[in-house]
Design an enzyme around this catalytic site. Sequence first.
Site, short mmCIF file in Angstrom:
data_model
loop_
_atom_site.label_atom_id
_atom_site.label_comp_id
_atom_site.label_asym_id
_atom_site.label_seq_id
_atom_site.Cartn_x
_atom_site.Cartn_y
_atom_site.Cartn_z
N LEU A 183 0.81 -1.23 0.00
CA LEU A 183 0.00 0.00 0.00
C LEU A 183 0.84 1.28 0.00
O LEU A 183 0.28 2.37 -0.05
CB LEU A 183 -0.89 0.03 1.25
CG LEU A 183 -2.07 -0.92 1.27
CD1 LEU A 183 -2.78 -0.84 2.61
CD2 LEU A 183 -3.04 -0.59 0.15
N SER A 184 2.15 1.17 0.05
CA SER A 184 2.98 2.34 0.23
C SER A 184 3.24 3.12 -1.05
O SER A 184 3.78 2.56 -2.02
CB SER A 184 4.33 1.93 0.83
OG SER A 184 5.24 3.01 0.78
#
Length: 198
Positions: free
Chosen positions: A11-12
């Site tokens: 998700l980064s």
Amino acid sequence: MPTIDYYFATLSPYCYLAGTRLEEVAAKHGATINYKPFDIIAAFGRTGGTAPADRHPARIEYRAQELPRQAKKLGMPFNLKPAHWPTNGAPAAYAFIAAQEAGGGDLGALAHAITRACWAEQKDIAEDAVIKACLREAGFDPALADSGLLVGAETYARNLEEAVEAGAFGAPFYVVGSERFWGQDRIEDVDLHLQGKL
């Protein structure tokens, strides 16, 4: 042969901005990359960090400026507010771990395909079809998205413990021996370290 432990989060946005530069550095030095997808939100809670939504407005505003700046600097398409974020990053991480176990494809390309799907392509990386397309693009069997869920969950949890133990408190986070590097803007430092200059 040097080894790089790469703690990354599906998700980064910063892992997306890392692109495949780490893989290029590793190839240059004959280094092996140990990919360790982990739960970054849980890591924040364990290491004194704060989830993005709970941060002070000054930090939120800075992030809103810095991410597009970095994307522009790198010449990468980027959506500051993707259509499907936050979402559940675990299914993509489990599929990545299954691909890691199966072999046969390009793990660096897979990590980038997953993060790119979220941050540049407006896709939900929790959806089976999106995960399967990323697997296919990186040379893996798309059916891996449907297998190894238990092993994936166990490895994902273990990677979090290893990340905390290794001193990783954000993503991307690179560990080379006793040296730690945090952020996509430190890949050059990993390169210099492997050259013996840092």
